[in-house]
Design a protein around this motif. Structure first.
Motif, PDB file in Angstrom:
ATOM      1  N   VAL A 125       0.659  -0.720   0.094  1.00 24.94           N
ATOM      2  CA  VAL A 125      -0.239   0.529   0.234  1.00 24.94           C
ATOM      3  C   VAL A 125       1.138   1.216  -0.422  1.00 24.94           C
ATOM      4  CG1 VAL A 125      -1.665   0.823   1.344  1.00 24.94           C
ATOM      5  CG2 VAL A 125      -1.478  -1.029   1.542  1.00 24.94           C
ATOM      6  N   LYS A 157      -5.569  11.289   6.699  1.00 24.87           N
ATOM      7  CA  LYS A 157      -4.722  10.546   6.293  1.00 24.87           C
ATOM      8  C   LYS A 157      -5.224   8.943   7.590  1.00 24.87           C
ATOM      9  CE  LYS A 157      -0.761   6.555   5.557  1.00 24.87           C
ATOM     10  NZ  LYS A 157       0.728   6.742   5.492  1.00 24.87           N
ATOM     11  N   GLN A 158      -6.103   8.385   7.087  1.00 25.54           N
ATOM     12  CA  GLN A 158      -6.544   7.960   7.916  1.00 25.54           C
ATOM     13  C   GLN A 158      -5.872   6.659   8.548  1.00 25.54           C
ATOM     14  OE1 GLN A 158     -11.113   7.294   6.622  1.00 25.54           O
ATOM     15  NE2 GLN A 158     -11.241   9.063   7.314  1.00 25.54           N
ATOM     16  N   ASP A 160      -6.859   3.711   9.031  1.00 18.02           N
ATOM     17  CA  ASP A 160      -6.377   2.173   7.947  1.00 18.02           C
ATOM     18  C   ASP A 160      -5.691   2.207   6.725  1.00 18.02           C
ATOM     19  OD1 ASP A 160      -8.416   4.137   6.216  1.00 18.02           O
ATOM     20  OD2 ASP A 160      -9.626   2.793   6.440  1.00 18.02           O
ATOM     21  N   LYS A 162      -6.169   5.117   4.417  1.00 19.81           N
ATOM     22  CA  LYS A 162      -6.786   5.570   3.117  1.00 19.81           C
ATOM     23  C   LYS A 162      -6.971   7.221   3.255  1.00 19.81           C
ATOM     24  CE  LYS A 162     -11.545   5.287   3.503  1.00 19.81           C
ATOM     25  NZ  LYS A 162     -11.596   4.008   4.888  1.00 19.81           N
ATOM     26  N   VAL A 164      -8.482  11.195   2.583  1.00 21.62           N
ATOM     27  CA  VAL A 164      -9.673  11.844   2.790  1.00 21.62           C
ATOM     28  C   VAL A 164      -9.815  12.840   2.353  1.00 21.62           C
ATOM     29  CG1 VAL A 164     -11.662  11.497   4.056  1.00 21.62           C
ATOM     30  CG2 VAL A 164     -10.320   9.273   4.382  1.00 21.62           C
ATOM     31  N   TYR A 187      -3.062   2.477  -3.680  1.00 18.47           N
ATOM     32  CA  TYR A 187      -3.719   2.819  -2.092  1.00 18.47           C
ATOM     33  C   TYR A 187      -5.781   2.857  -2.921  1.00 18.47           C
ATOM     34  CZ  TYR A 187      -2.933   6.151   0.994  1.00 18.47           C
ATOM     35  OH  TYR A 187      -3.041   6.591   2.081  1.00 18.47           O
ATOM     36  N   GLN A 188      -5.977   3.367  -1.775  1.00 13.82           N
ATOM     37  CA  GLN A 188      -7.613   3.720  -1.426  1.00 13.82           C
ATOM     38  C   GLN A 188      -7.584   5.843  -1.545  1.00 13.82           C
ATOM     39  OE1 GLN A 188      -8.912   1.525   0.965  1.00 13.82           O
ATOM     40  NE2 GLN A 188     -11.882   2.072   0.401  1.00 13.82           N
ATOM     41  N   VAL A 189      -8.672   6.204  -2.135  1.00 13.37           N
ATOM     42  CA  VAL A 189      -8.920   7.626  -1.772  1.00 13.37           C
ATOM     43  C   VAL A 189     -10.366   7.778  -1.858  1.00 13.37           C
ATOM     44  CG1 VAL A 189      -8.615   8.016  -3.744  1.00 13.37           C
ATOM     45  CG2 VAL A 189      -8.892   9.706  -2.477  1.00 13.37           C
ATOM     46  N   ARG A 190     -10.777   8.134  -0.511  1.00 14.72           N
ATOM     47  CA  ARG A 190     -12.168   8.841  -0.474  1.00 14.72           C
ATOM     48  C   ARG A 190     -12.322  10.599  -1.225  1.00 14.72           C
ATOM     49  NH1 ARG A 190     -15.654   9.250   4.638  1.00 14.72           N
ATOM     50  NH2 ARG A 190     -14.561  11.637   4.526  1.00 14.72           N
ATOM     51  N   MET A 196     -15.591   6.648  -3.321  1.00 18.98           N
ATOM     52  CA  MET A 196     -14.414   6.033  -3.360  1.00 18.98           C
ATOM     53  C   MET A 196     -13.573   5.067  -4.166  1.00 18.98           C
ATOM     54  SD  MET A 196     -14.202   5.717  -0.337  1.00 18.98           S
ATOM     55  CE  MET A 196     -13.363   4.666   0.100  1.00 18.98           C
ATOM     56  N   TRP A 198     -10.159   3.123  -5.852  1.00 24.35           N
ATOM     57  CA  TRP A 198      -8.939   1.941  -5.569  1.00 24.35           C
ATOM     58  C   TRP A 198      -8.293   2.040  -6.358  1.00 24.35           C
ATOM     59  CZ3 TRP A 198     -13.473   1.151  -3.626  1.00 24.35           C
ATOM     60  CH2 TRP A 198     -13.691   0.668  -2.120  1.00 24.35           C
TER      61      TRP A 198
END
Length: 390
Positions: A125, A157-158, A160, A162, A164, A187-190, A196, A198
């Motif tokens: 990640v 950056k949360q 987990d 992610k 945001v 990586y994952q972004v909201r 969302m 990925w």
């Protein structure tokens, strides 16, 4: 072809009495995708039979088979099946869409590890966020919490990992951000509208921080290079548009995957939920696809086909799904995830197919050993270069 015939051929191989014609027949049957169910049943019978005709193995031999089987075969049955590996057959026959192992105590087919001395760990990640002012943030190293705040948009950056985006009331920040994964990163972004995304390895997503773009609330527009899976927040008044090379994908709120790598011969848009319109080419050709369908864009020409969702979504689930996948296509996936260069000897055919289901969490050596067990190709690793030959 019935299971009795397959069982007979297997026993002939075990006993050493198989003829050249029968061996040729066995290999051709293993490569017949229509017999997957029969081979799966046969393999399970061998593992579970209380009075097996197989010979006990040493722990070392069982571990070798365990490594190869578990790293390639999709296994959704209870773990108790794997207990049979400690007293596994001197020959285990497993077929899965052209992937097979013929392993025994004298000739296991397990390749010497010296050719994999230069191993590579699986991807991780990580990504790089580039803000509108040019500041770059390596997200794998960034501390959790607030990363940036300007014009009413806060980026955090949360816990987990992610990324945001949160937009204050009335904020309308048109400044462009870019989220990019290198080879070997995901990586994952909201986004600020709640969508969302990925990102797969070697991909880039460009978007306005407040996701309003230059046209205000009329549309939500992002640009993609590479591959990403989207779960778009529904907003009937503001369509969500993804620009990729040579096409636009428009939705109001849905789940879909786009593969638009520059080194792939086609760009694919695959729908899991909702409805998607794909437009491409100078003539403005467009198609609307339904869940389970895929829009295939070949140099601006679109066609719709049924999609293999397991194959499309394998990367997000942490796997390489290789059943009936062109071998060189499969190797491009592997190259991106392990950040290696793949070089082919002229003896490797363009129409060779891969097979099986392999975890992306394995080391590169384990992936290559598993593929090599098919006896279709062999590998040699030199630094970050993987050489493929017959």
């Amino acid at each position: 072809m019935n299971k009795e015939r397959l069982s007979y051929l297997r026993l002939q191989y075990l006993s050493g009495n198989i003829t050249a014609r029968e061996l040729s027949e066995l290999k051709s049957l293993v490569n017949d995708p229509n017999l997957d169910a029969e081979f799966s049943d046969l393999a399970e019978e061998v593992w579970m039979a209380p009075d097996s005709d197989v010979q006990p193995m040493t722990a070392e031999e069982a571990n070798k088979i365990y490594l190869q089987v578990t790293s390639v075969v999709q296994q959704k049955r209870p773990v108790r099946l794997w207990r049979r590996l400690t007293v596994a057959a001197s020959v285990i026959l497993i077929a899965g869409s052209g992937l097979y192992f013929l392993l025994n105590k004298q000739n296991s087919g397990f390749k010497a590890t010296s050719v994999y001395a230069a191993d590579a760990a699986p991807g991780k990640v990580g990504a790089t966020l580039t803000l509108a002012n040019g500041k770059q943030i390596a997200l794998s190293n960034a501390s959790k919490g607030e990363l940036a705040k300007e014009a009413g948009v806060m980026i955090t950056k949360q816990a987990d990992g992610k990324l945001v985006y949160e937009v204050a009331a009335g904020a309308n920040d048109h400044k462009v951000n870019t989220l990019a994964t290198a080879r070997g990163e995901t990586y994952q972004v909201r986004l600020s509208d709640g969508t969302m995304v990925w990102l797969n390895a070697d991909s880039k997503l460009t978007y306005a921080a407040s996701l309003n773009g230059n046209k205000g609330q009329q549309e939500r527009r992002v640009k993609l290079e590479g591959e990403a899976y989207f779960e778009v927040t529904k907003n009937k008044n503001s369509p969500f548009i993804v620009e990729t090379g040579g096409q636009e994908v428009q939705v109001l709120g849905t789940h879909f995957n786009i593969n638009s790598y520059a080194d792939e011969p086609v760009a694919t848009t695959t729908l899991l939920e909702g409805s998607v319109r794909v437009a491409a080419g100078k003539a403005g050709q467009s198609v609307i696809i339904s869940p389970g369908q895929q829009a295939i864009n070949r140099q601006g020409s679109l066609k719709v086909a049924q999609a293999n969702l397991e194959q499309v979504m394998d990367w997000k689930q942490g796997d390489f799904y290789l059943n009936h996948v062109n071998f060189k296509t499969a190797m491009r996936k592997i190259a991106r995830w392990y950040n290696v260069e793949v070089v082919y000897d002229a003896s490797v055919s363009d129409i060779t197919e891969a097979g099986g289901w392999i975890s992306r969490n394995k080391k590169l050596s384990e992936i290559l050993q598993s593929i090599e067990a098919t006896e279709q190709v062999h590998f040699k690793v030199e630094g970050r270069k993987v050489i493929v030959f017959k």
